[in-house]
Design an enzyme around this catalytic site. Structure first.
Site, PDB file in Angstrom:
ATOM      1  CG  HIS A 171      -1.817   1.157   1.363  1.00 14.71           C
ATOM      2  ND1 HIS A 171      -3.135   1.133   0.994  1.00 14.71           N
ATOM      3  CD2 HIS A 171      -1.594   2.409   1.829  1.00 14.71           C
ATOM      4  CE1 HIS A 171      -3.691   2.315   1.209  1.00 14.71           C
ATOM      5  NE2 HIS A 171      -2.770   3.115   1.727  1.00 14.71           N
ATOM      6  CD  GLU A 172       1.599   3.597   3.639  1.00 16.51           C
ATOM      7  OE1 GLU A 172       1.783   4.663   3.009  1.00 16.51           O
ATOM      8  OE2 GLU A 172       0.564   3.369   4.299  1.00 16.51           O
TER       9      GLU A 172
ATOM     10  CG  HIS B  98       0.229   6.325  -0.561  1.00 10.96           C
ATOM     11  ND1 HIS B  98      -0.773   7.106  -1.081  1.00 10.96           N
ATOM     12  CD2 HIS B  98      -0.357   5.593   0.433  1.00 10.96           C
ATOM     13  CE1 HIS B  98      -1.918   6.867  -0.433  1.00 10.96           C
ATOM     14  NE2 HIS B  98      -1.692   5.944   0.491  1.00 10.96           N
TER      15      HIS B  98
ATOM     16  CD  GLU C 298      -5.941   5.577   0.392  1.00 11.51           C
ATOM     17  OE1 GLU C 298      -5.023   6.404   0.596  1.00 11.51           O
ATOM     18  OE2 GLU C 298      -6.122   4.586   1.116  1.00 11.51           O
TER      19      GLU C 298
END
Lengths: 490, 490
Positions: free
Chosen positions: B255-256, B259, B285
């Site tokens: 997830h990170e 980003h 997101e």
């Protein structure tokens, strides 16, 4: 709000931003990804411009004109703010940015020249740096000797002349001591073997605690070079390890803890103010040196270290505690300042001091530096420099425009000698404590008598106040002659 | 220098200082000693004041009046600088500092109330925050709906009304899907056992590389909460480990990385400019979610992960690759948004969106929030909230004054659904690559079609440009219904 209060509120923000700048430098040496260097350069430049604008802000001058100090500490605050404001306003923006540009390039050129042992490849750049340094010194001098104006950045109140006298008194006795030691037939053993990194890291942390480092307001990381960074409630240090040289790890940790203990020990009331940091490079170095040398390399403390190293690494090549003390304090021929021992270290500084004064005054041309360096080295160290990386290319300082910085190292040693003499008189049972790894009689005395005052008094006055006598080179010389005379039987 | 060039040079320094601010926050969560928090607060406040002064600097307004954009990117720069300047000048200093003061206190009060499951202990503080938030919204609204003005901070161009329509279309189908899944008699296995931290750390780094994270311009550290920080050449992420929950480590890393890949992937020419960062929270997101869910939790990629986890940890409680896919995508009853699965996550957001709109408009009083939360939760999730820490006290956002932030999470999921549909059409062989741990067809497509443009286009236009069609909730719903319909046989 009074002018004084307005000024102090403004200054507090400036100090906070200066702490941020320090943290970025720390990050750069410890955490920053390698590919972020260019961006970091822009971040630092932007922050530096903000800080410069605040230091030259005309309101600071107006507040200074109107401010009345409420007490002695307030008067010291005003003195330090005025000094910073005047220095910043004296340097034209063009010169400051040209200096920043040239020194950021020259560091790389120096590193390359050093790798190739080629002084000629560095000389033109160094000439540019020296030329800009002279311009800078002229801007700052205000009628004084230009070198003194440079020195003032690192050691307010010191002058080339007074240091020259002090160093002149040190040199013959240091050369003579070096000769006697080198002529002795006692040859302390070197420490052989390899020492696991995990053990070095653990013992390094333990030594930091033993010397009073406050991990609650600091942290230790590995870096290429050991350093201490930050003031007040966030003072971080770095260390390094080498498998065959655990002393490098342990003594550089103790050295940096000395710097950090000074910053961590300053009265909380001074945090984020001009008084809230070590008063000069020399006084700072006095703390790191007394921690590292007079305490850490004492017979009493090396006894404790000997046991802790045996606990950590098992039996060592040096098996006797007296031999271990001599081993820690071995004097060996070498070219490199940063690897030098207590006897020879100051001889390194003394030659740099004389050479850089001559570079700044123009008495020595950059083109002649290597020859002058090598001649002086042979005179003081009794042997020839074999290559430029072991000679005048060994230090980064001049490439960065740091002229007037070197002498603060020896001044720090001189101050450490004075403080050590006073400390021994105040704490006669010190050795018994050191022998069991308890440094608190020493660190407590230094905290009470020096560290907590931060920038309250001028540098020399800071040391005089702690010692109760006028600082001089004599205690350092006596300490060195006594210690190394005993180890080498000379 | 033209007005445009002057403005851009000034803005570049502002952006660099904003990066410094981000780095201090990163340091605070990863490296900072615990005892340094108060000093760090002052450092951040000083830097924030510098940034605010630059954003409201009257010269920015003058440059904006005179500047002519040389091209499309220049026009976008001016648009973003004008937006930031106008927002900053609209908020009175008194309100900004009161908001900072109250929210810095309220976070602690919220944490304490949460620990005690006592909403009443937090309600008065939350009332203060809501009151200040309304004042802030009124300053920013300029004739618009106040909630839209708040939303605009995180998702420029979005409105409460348009989101309400989109979320209104999502809700019944998500509730129906949740009901079908919960009513299924298929119960995917949970992963049992403990997973050594060293293995989690190593595999987490490998997954970051697999998804294209550039370690040369970033780093991964452990922190209490996973986050991504920084833009351009210094984008760092954090992760965490829990011995019994390796998926938490792996999927929060992916997830990170989503980003971070967005920030790292922006055209170098935009670095340290308003275009040089993700254009909105929603678009950001969309990247983290498509990396984590549509790619990372796909049947194809979980096959690769299954093998790598077996290589790393040995045989696992789940022994079959299809069962492993179902296990990764298990839907279980739960109260906590951040622990939620793809089916239920958006239901969490939808209720927060409706509740916070009503709080801001005044339709819902803070005193009635807990009751309203619990009623809505029962309606959408089919069970009662057992305690406030599992209910309206679970998220930190409102205590920080972050109203208008929550909906960007679901908007990100909606955008991820659109991008995934377009990606699948463009890269029909994607699954074959994912199955062997090669994400490059997906990450390359996202880079070429979205990430590299940074802030060039408005958020919704950014997604539309990448997809080639008007974004809507339909692709996300189809993806979820298809995927979970297959896993649960419903």
């Amino acid at each position: 709000m009074s002018a004084f209060d307005e000024l102090m509120a403004f200054q507090r923000e400036t100090e906070a931003l200066a702490q941020v700048e320090g943290r970025l430098h720390w990050d750069q040496e410890t955490m920053m990804p390698r590919g972020s260097a260019l961006q970091r350069g822009e971040e630092l430049a932007a922050l530096s411009a903000v800080l410069h604008a605040r230091r030259v802000d005309p309101r600071v001058g107006e507040w200074l004109d109107r401010a009345e100090a409420p007490d002695e500490a307030g008067a010291a605050q005003l003195r330090l703010i005025r000094r910073s404001h005047e220095r910043a306003t004296r340097v034209p923006a063009r010169l400051a940015s040209e200096m920043a540009r040239v020194t950021s390039l020259s560091q790389g050129i120096w590193a390359e020249a050093r790798a190739k042992d080629d002084f000629a490849a560095f000389a033109p750049t160094l000439s540019d740096v020296v030329k800009l340094t002279r311009e800078l010194a002229d801007c700052l001098a205000d009628g004084r000797d230009p070198y003194d104006a440079l020195l003032d950045e690192y050691e307010p109140g010191a002058t080339g002349e007074s240091l020259s006298q002090m160093f002149g008194a040190l040199r013959p006795r240091l050369v003579a001591l070096r000769d006697r030691v080198m002529g002795s037939d006692r040859r302390p053993e070197a420490l052989e073997g390899t020492f696991a990194e995990a053990g070095q890291l653990a013992l390094s942390r333990e030594l930091a605690e033993v010397f009073g480092y406050d991990f609650h307001r600091g942290r230790i990381d590995k870096a290429v070079h050991p350093f201490s960074s930050g003031s007040g409630a966030d003072v971080r240090i770095t260390m390094r390890t080498a498998a065959d040289d655990p002393f490098n790890c342990f003594y550089s940790t103790i050295h940096e803890v000395g710097h950090a203990a000074y910053e961590q020990g300053i009265d909380d009331a001074y945090h984020l103010s001009p008084l809230g940091q070590g008063v000069s490079m020399g006084v700072h170095e006095s703390q790191s040196r007394i921690y590292e040398n007079q305490l850490g390399r004492s017979r009493a403390f090396t006894g404790f270290l000997f046991e802790r190293m045996r606990d950590t690494f098992g039996e060592m090549s040096v098996t006797d505690v007296d031999a271990f003390f001599a081993c820690v304090n071995r004097v060996t021929p070498g070219y490199i300042r940063t690897e030098s021992d207590e006897v020879q270290y100051n001889l390194h500084i003394l030659m740099r001091f004389d050479l850089e004064r001559d570079l700044v005054s123009g008495k020595l041309a950059v083109a002649d530096l290597e020859e002058a360096w090598n001649a002086r080295f042979e005179q003081d160290f009794g042997r020839k420099v074999d290559r430029a990386s072991n000679g005048c290319l060994q230090d980064v300082h001049w490439s960065l425009g740091l002229f007037g910085y070197f002498p603060t190292y020896t001044l720090g040693n001189v101050y450490a000698g004075c403080l050590h003499k006073a400390l021994r008189e105040a704490e006669p049972e010190l050795d018994a404590a050191l022998a069991r790894g308890d440094t608190s009689p020493a660190t407590g005395w230094l905290h009470r008598n020096l560290q907590r005052f931060g920038g309250l008094r001028a540098p020399r006055e800071t040391v005089r106040h702690a010692c109760g006598f006028e600082p001089s080179e004599e205690p350092l010389l006596e300490y060195l002659e006594q210690k190394f005379g005993a180890i080498y039987g000379v």
